[in-house]
Enzyme design. Structure first.
Site, PDB file in Angstrom:
ATOM      1  N   HIS A  61     -58.757 -24.795   1.184  1.00 30.96           N
ATOM      2  CA  HIS A  61     -59.285 -25.335   2.581  1.00 30.96           C
ATOM      3  C   HIS A  61     -58.447 -24.969   3.813  1.00 30.96           C
ATOM      4  O   HIS A  61     -58.967 -25.475   4.886  1.00 30.96           O
ATOM      5  CB  HIS A  61     -59.482 -27.061   2.367  1.00 30.96           C
ATOM      6  CG  HIS A  61     -60.870 -27.204   2.073  1.00 30.96           C
ATOM      7  ND1 HIS A  61     -62.028 -26.681   2.920  1.00 30.96           N
ATOM      8  CD2 HIS A  61     -61.577 -28.009   1.124  1.00 30.96           C
ATOM      9  CE1 HIS A  61     -63.107 -27.089   2.423  1.00 30.96           C
ATOM     10  NE2 HIS A  61     -62.986 -28.031   1.358  1.00 30.96           N
ATOM     11  N   SER A 180     -82.147 -38.821   9.526  1.00 31.53           N
ATOM     12  CA  SER A 180     -81.946 -37.270   8.693  1.00 31.53           C
ATOM     13  C   SER A 180     -82.040 -37.300   7.320  1.00 31.53           C
ATOM     14  O   SER A 180     -81.789 -38.334   6.797  1.00 31.53           O
ATOM     15  CB  SER A 180     -81.081 -36.553   9.409  1.00 31.53           C
ATOM     16  OG  SER A 180     -79.483 -37.277   8.941  1.00 31.53           O
ATOM     17  N   THR A 181     -82.151 -36.219   6.807  1.00 30.34           N
ATOM     18  CA  THR A 181     -82.057 -36.178   5.311  1.00 30.34           C
ATOM     19  C   THR A 181     -80.584 -36.724   4.953  1.00 30.34           C
ATOM     20  O   THR A 181     -80.565 -37.117   3.674  1.00 30.34           O
ATOM     21  CB  THR A 181     -82.590 -34.671   4.689  1.00 30.34           C
ATOM     22  OG1 THR A 181     -83.704 -34.378   5.088  1.00 30.34           O
ATOM     23  CG2 THR A 181     -82.367 -34.489   3.378  1.00 30.34           C
ATOM     24  N   ASP A 302     -78.613 -14.878  -4.825  1.00 25.95           N
ATOM     25  CA  ASP A 302     -79.267 -14.091  -5.955  1.00 25.95           C
ATOM     26  C   ASP A 302     -78.524 -12.589  -5.987  1.00 25.95           C
ATOM     27  O   ASP A 302     -78.940 -11.912  -5.178  1.00 25.95           O
ATOM     28  CB  ASP A 302     -80.970 -13.945  -5.451  1.00 25.95           C
ATOM     29  CG  ASP A 302     -81.403 -13.087  -6.588  1.00 25.95           C
ATOM     30  OD1 ASP A 302     -80.826 -12.889  -7.791  1.00 25.95           O
ATOM     31  OD2 ASP A 302     -82.600 -13.382  -6.795  1.00 25.95           O
TER      32      ASP A 302
END
Length: 358
Positions: A61, A180-181, A302
């Site tokens: 980090h 918000s979500t 992917d």
């Protein structure tokens, strides 16, 4: 990249039932770190014969935030999937390294010294009050041993679940909230984590989350900035009793909504104050934080074998952090990861399921 092999049941690790947190440890690569040097990122491919495989990523980090780590994986994906006859090049023009932007940011000259002083105080605290042998060491702080009765669980909230919770808050709140979500799902997880713990209702509660500062700084940092550009916001003014009552979910949403509304360009300058608050946490405090984001698009990765079956953030086993990611189906849902003692997890799962029936 290291390659390893396991005879564990990968369907259990990717499934919807709790499993021992310690079972994730072999999947996580170690960073090569000494006092003087540190790897930015490490990778490990774990093969599960006749079942599948797992790619483990450990990022430092000090160099990479979550968005940058995910961006790196997407660049890797682009390179891996490039047509061999018309090979694409990595979009170097979209990557901004630290040295290209720091001179343009309006940052007070003394903030670095303040952060270093607070970090030095934290090192002393972790050393039992002793002076650290090497305060400039790049070695990571030691992680506490995880009890064998700690288990992992992932809650899958659908878009319909989230909308139902949002409508409930709208009906119950006397003021307009920023629903918000993130606010809805974090408030939901926060409320039931506190209830699942039970215990002393007067215990202090702390909660917060990391903040992507790219768009908040003056001037704004490009969204494709490649580095670490996060700060945090944190609050510790309430007790468990606030969340245990009938209006606990509403109280959590109201507070988290306020924290989000207050975010501005000064959030990056508050790191010294946030670091200073940790040594003075009251005994018995319950502190909840968040790893990951629903905006990273991790399930869009992917490498030619289809999207991942499950994304797991191993680092939430420390303390009472949760992880968040967008739902795998891409239909607006959210995955929330938890790591708790088995009896607490059993209580939490019941509470989370009951909360969706109201």
């Amino acid at each position: 990249m290291e390659v390893a092999e396991s005879n564990a049941d990968i369907s259990r690790l990717a499934g919807n039932k709790p499993f021992p947190t310690a079972e994730l440890h072999p999947l996580v690569p170690e960073l090569q770190v000494t006092d003087d040097s540190a790897s930015a990122v490490s990778f490990q491919a774990m093969l599960f014969p006749n079942q599948g495989f797992c790619v483990g990523v450990t990022a430092h980090h000090g160099v990479l935030d979550g968005k940058t780590a995910t961006m790196f994986l997407k660049l890797w994906e682009t390179h891996a999937n490039a047509n061999t006859t018309k090979r694409q090049t990595l979009p170097h023009h979209r990557i901004y390294f630290l040295f290209t932007i720091v001179r343009s940011l309006k940052i007070p000259n003394n903030i670095e010294a303040k952060i270093l002083n607070e970090w030095y105080s934290l090192l002393k605290m972790f050393s039992g009050g002793k002076e650290p042998d090497n305060p400039k060491s790049l070695k990571l702080l030691p992680s506490p041993e995880i009890s064998p009765d700690v288990v992992r669980f992932t809650l899958n909230l659908t878009r319909e679940d989230i909308q139902m919770l949002r409508e409930r808050l709208k009906r119950e709140s006397p003021k307009e909230l920023r629903l918000s979500t993130f606010v809805v799902t974090y408030s939901y997880a926060l409320t039931y984590l506190i209830r699942a713990r039970g215990g002393d209702p007067s215990r202090p509660i702390g909660y917060g989350f990391a903040v992507d500062c790219r768009s908040l700084l003056d001037p704004p940092v490009p969204s494709s900035y490649f580095g670490n550009c996060v700060s945090a916001t944190f609050k510790m003014e309430l007790t468990a009793e606030t969340f245990m009552g009938e209006e606990g979910f509403l109280a959590a949403a109201s507070d988290v909504s306020d924290l989000v509304e207050e975010l501005d360009g000064t959030v990056a300058l508050k790191l010294p104050d946030i670091l200073a608050s940790f040594p003075i946490l009251p005994p018995g405090s319950q502190v909840v934080s968040v790893a990951g984001s629903t905006r990273f698009g991790v399930y869009g990765l992917d490498f030619g074998w289809g999207r991942p079956e499950r994304i797991l953030v191993a680092s939430i086993e420390q303390g009472e952090a949760i992880s968040m990611a967008e739902g795998r189906d891409g239909n607006g849902g959210v995955e929330i990861g938890f790591s708790l003692k088995k009896h607490e997890m059993e209580a939490l799962i019941d509470l989370l399921n009951d909360g969706l029936k109201k």
